[in-house]
Each structure stands twice: as structure tokens, then as C-alpha cells.
Design a protein around this motif. Structure first.
Motif, short mmCIF file in Angstrom:
data_model
loop_
_atom_site.label_atom_id
_atom_site.label_comp_id
_atom_site.label_asym_id
_atom_site.label_seq_id
_atom_site.Cartn_x
_atom_site.Cartn_y
_atom_site.Cartn_z
N HIS A 189 14.71 28.25 25.29
CA HIS A 189 15.93 27.63 24.77
C HIS A 189 15.60 26.36 23.99
N HIS A 190 14.53 25.65 24.40
CA HIS A 190 14.15 24.42 23.72
C HIS A 190 13.30 24.68 22.48
N ASP A 191 12.97 25.96 22.21
CA ASP A 191 12.13 26.31 21.06
C ASP A 191 12.94 26.72 19.83
N ILE A 192 14.26 26.81 19.97
CA ILE A 192 15.09 27.27 18.86
C ILE A 192 14.90 26.35 17.66
N GLY A 193 14.60 26.94 16.51
CA GLY A 193 14.40 26.18 15.29
C GLY A 193 12.99 25.62 15.13
N GLN A 194 12.10 25.90 16.09
CA GLN A 194 10.74 25.40 16.02
C GLN A 194 9.79 26.47 15.51
N ALA A 195 8.62 26.05 15.03
CA ALA A 195 7.65 26.99 14.46
C ALA A 195 6.24 26.59 14.85
N GLY A 196 5.37 27.60 14.90
CA GLY A 196 3.97 27.37 15.19
C GLY A 196 3.11 27.84 14.04
N LEU A 197 1.97 28.45 14.36
CA LEU A 197 1.03 28.90 13.35
C LEU A 197 1.50 30.20 12.70
N SER A 198 1.36 30.28 11.39
CA SER A 198 1.67 31.51 10.67
C SER A 198 0.49 32.47 10.77
N PHE A 199 0.71 33.71 10.38
CA PHE A 199 -0.37 34.71 10.38
C PHE A 199 -1.53 34.23 9.52
N GLU A 200 -1.22 33.72 8.34
CA GLU A 200 -2.26 33.27 7.42
C GLU A 200 -3.05 32.10 8.01
N GLN A 201 -2.36 31.20 8.69
CA GLN A 201 -3.05 30.06 9.29
C GLN A 201 -3.95 30.49 10.45
N LYS A 202 -3.49 31.45 11.23
CA LYS A 202 -4.34 31.99 12.31
C LYS A 202 -5.62 32.59 11.73
N GLN A 203 -5.47 33.35 10.63
CA GLN A 203 -6.63 33.97 10.00
C GLN A 203 -7.60 32.92 9.47
N ARG A 204 -7.07 31.87 8.88
CA ARG A 204 -7.93 30.80 8.36
C ARG A 204 -8.69 30.11 9.48
N LEU A 205 -8.05 29.92 10.62
CA LEU A 205 -8.73 29.30 11.75
C LEU A 205 -9.87 30.19 12.26
N ILE A 206 -9.61 31.46 12.35
CA ILE A 206 -10.66 32.39 12.79
C ILE A 206 -11.84 32.34 11.83
N ASP A 207 -11.56 32.34 10.54
CA ASP A 207 -12.63 32.29 9.54
C ASP A 207 -13.40 30.97 9.63
#
Length: 360
Positions: A189-207
């Protein structure tokens, strides 16, 4: 006493497991309830916590409200049947039921009021005690403050010992560099309107990480097919031991960032909560972790790149962690005392907050 522990998240199992074990050792009767959360149920089975199943959770606001009402009814029947004296929870259902029974309710809340208006409105006024880390300041007079965090209840050195055999189960060798990434659903309920890592950002971190060691991903929900080969290779109950040997943690999870920080692991968080919450900010103020918004992703990557080529950083983290532990208490020992001696313990803490330093 008859004590009911209500679980709404896998992290709550860790929060309460040592306290529950201590209370049981002291002769109290412990009861447990939980939502339809497979990881939480697995952990409860492992730690010997037989439970009442309160059913599935919901992602929508209306669905959450209806779910709470159904859980209120089931827990009310359970509390009356088992003559519960004290209920412990991080959610609001226990507080509702306490107003319809003789049960006293303690809510363990480590979020700021501004981040959880629903809980502040429908939970805090109804509970007897809102157990609150001292980094947070509440509007409610029901708050009792302590010098600690939820994570200290299970990762304080008095209670946590890492198990090196987890490395073999994970297919790793002692000293082999590896990195843990954690992705969350942000469905609370406290996460509404919040965002984390996008797919592209996850891939960049792995790389970014892969040339320096093995990448391990743990996710609150199913990982994207492209990341399946990085899925965590150990059971949930082994997660903290595995993390304690990691070279670095990065993700969009509030809790696991804090856990990594307490384990002395360089920790980076990327979500829109960055800089907004008192408890995570406290960890940062001690130099135990860093947080970035998704728009600051490139800045975070630059810091990670610097860290990967600076192996002395973990030694500095150890010094920072020693300072943090010197300024906080053994949360499990404190909570056990508080529950067993309520309501006198509440009065003691209101009159003399320094009494908590007896629990180190």
C-alpha cells in the motif's frame, strides 16, 4: 501468556523468530498467523511456527481493504478461541482485533508516517503500542521508541552467525567474488506511485558486474526470462548467510539493502524512495549503504565501478558498522523484556528511555 504473532511478509518471520523463540523458552504459549505467502510459510515451517492461514493478499487498494476485513474476522475468532493476551504484528489486523477482545496489540512499524497514510489512519490509533525505531518521529502518542531497527532483531552479532557451507550449496568457493541483486514488486500500500529498476537498468547492472564475478539474482516475483540463469541457487533460509559473503549488493529492495548494510556488505539501492525514509537514511548516515533514484542510475553505476576496483572499501564498512552497533541495542533482548513486562515496560520507557541501554 498466550501471544499471537501475525506475519504479513517473509521479513516479518525473521523479525519475530528470535523473540518468539525466547518467549517460548520462558514458558509463554506462542501462536502464529500468516497470509498466503509461500516463502514466509516455508520459513515458518523451518523455524517451527505452526500457523493460521489468513488467505491471499491483494494488489489493488479496494482489494486490500476487503482482504483486511476478511482477515479481521478470521483472526477475531482465533484470538477469542485461544484467549490471546498480546498480539504482535507489523500490520493493522491485530490492532483491529485488539479493540474487540481483551488482547493488547503491539505494531512493529519502521516506516515514516508520511509514507503510510493508510496505516497511520487505520492502525496506529487502534493499537496499544507502536514499536518505533528512534530514527522516526510519530504523530501518535502510542509510539514507544527504541535505538534500533527491525533488521537488528535477527542480524545483530548476538544472534546471527553466518554458515560458510552455504557457499558450497551455491556452487561457490571461499573467497570467490559474487554479487547479489534483489528486485521487488513494489505492490504494498505504501508503494503506490513508486518505481524501482527498469528492465534495461537491470541488464546494465548485470553487464557491469559480470566481468568481476558471479551475478546472483533474487526476486520477489518471477524474474524476466533473460535473467533466469542468474536466479538465486540457495533456499530462502540461507539468504542471509550467502549475502554475508557477497562482494556487493545492489537492487530496489529497502529491506535487503538494510540487511546487506548490517552484514558489512557494500550496498546500493535504486528506487524512488531514495533519501525519503528515516531508517534507510540512518543506515546511509553511518556510511553503511547508498541510495539513488532511477534518474540517478548512471551516478550509481559510476560509484559501483569505482568500488569494484577498490577492494579496501569493505574494511571501511566494518569500522562504520562497529560505530552503528555501538549506538544501537540488542533489539531481540529488548523486545523480549518489553513484551514480558508490559505494561510496566511501556511506562519505564516513557519515563526513562535510557533504560534500553541495559540491552546491548
Amino acid at each position: 501468556m498466550n501471544i499471537l504473532v501475525d506475519i504479513g511478509h517473509p521479513g516479518h518471520v525473521h523479525l519475530f523468530k528470535n523473540v518468539a523463540a525466547e518467549l517460548k523458552k520462558h514458558g509463554h504459549n506462542l501462536f502464529f498467523s500468516v497470509r498466503e505467502i509461500p516463502v514466509a510459510k516455508r520459513l515458518m515451517d523451518i523455524y517451527g511456527m505452526p500457523y493460521l492461514d489468513l488467505g491471499k493478499k491483494s494488489d489493488s487498494v479496494l482489494g486490500k481493504a476487503w482482504t483486511v476485513l476478511k482477515q479481521d474476522f478470521r483472526m477475531l475468532k482465533f484470538a477469542k478461541k485461544n484467549h490471546i493476551d498480546i498480539g504482535l504484528s507489523s500490520g493493522i489486523v491485530i490492532s483491529h482485533v485488539s479493540k474487540l477482545t481483551k488482547m493488547k496489540s503491539f505494531m512493529f512499524d519502521d516506516d515514516d508516517d508520511e509514507a503510510e497514510p493508510f496505516v497511520v489512519k487505520y492502525g496506529h490509533p487502534l493499537t496499544d503500542v507502536v514499536m518505533t525505531p528512534a530514527a522516526i518521529k510519530r504523530k501518535t502518542a502510542n509510539a514507544v521508541y527504541y535505538k534500533g531497527t527491525h533488521e537488528l532483531a535477527y542480524l545483530h552479532p548476538n544472534w546471527f552467525r553466518s554458515d560458510e557451507s552455504v557457499l558450497e550449496r551455491a556452487g561457490l568457493k571461499a573467497g570467490e567474488p559474487f554479487f547479489i541483486m534483489r528486485f521487488v514488486a513494489l505492490k504494498g500500500h505504501h508503494d503506490i506511485g513508486q518505481a524501482g529498476l527498469s528492465f534495461e537498468q537491470k541488464q546494465r547492472l548485470i553487464d557491469l558486474l559480470r566481468p568481476f564475478g558471479r551475478v546472483i539474482i533474487t526476486s520477489e516475483r518471477a524474474v524476466e526470462p533473460e535473467f533466469e540463469l542468474y536466479r538465486m541457487p540457495v533456499a530462502p533460509e540461507d539468504m542471509h548467510s550467502l549475502m554475508s559473503y557477497a562482494s556487493l549488493f545492489v537492487g530496489d529492495s529497502q529491506t535487503m539493502t538494510s540487511e546487506a548494510a548490517l552484514l558489512g556488505v557494500p550496498a546500493f539501492k535504486c528506487n524512488t524512495f531514495a533519501g525519503k525514509l528515516s531508517v534507510p537514511n540512518m543506515y546511509e548516515n553511518y556510511g553503511l549503504c547508498k541510495s539513488f533514484t532511477p534518474t540517478q542510475f548512471d551516478e550509481m553505476c559510476a560509484e559501483i565501478q569505482t568500488l569494484l576496483t577498490n577492494p579496501g572499501k569493505k574494511m571501511q564498512l566494518r569500522e562504520n558498522l562497529d560505530h552503528f552497533l555501538a549506538d544501537t541495542i540488542d533489539v531481540t533482548a529488548y523486545l523480549t523484556w518489553f513484551i514480558e513486562n508490559y505494561p510496566q515496560s511501556r511506562d519505564i520507557m516513557k519515563q526513562n528511555p535510557d533504560y534500553q541501554w541495559n540491552f546491548k
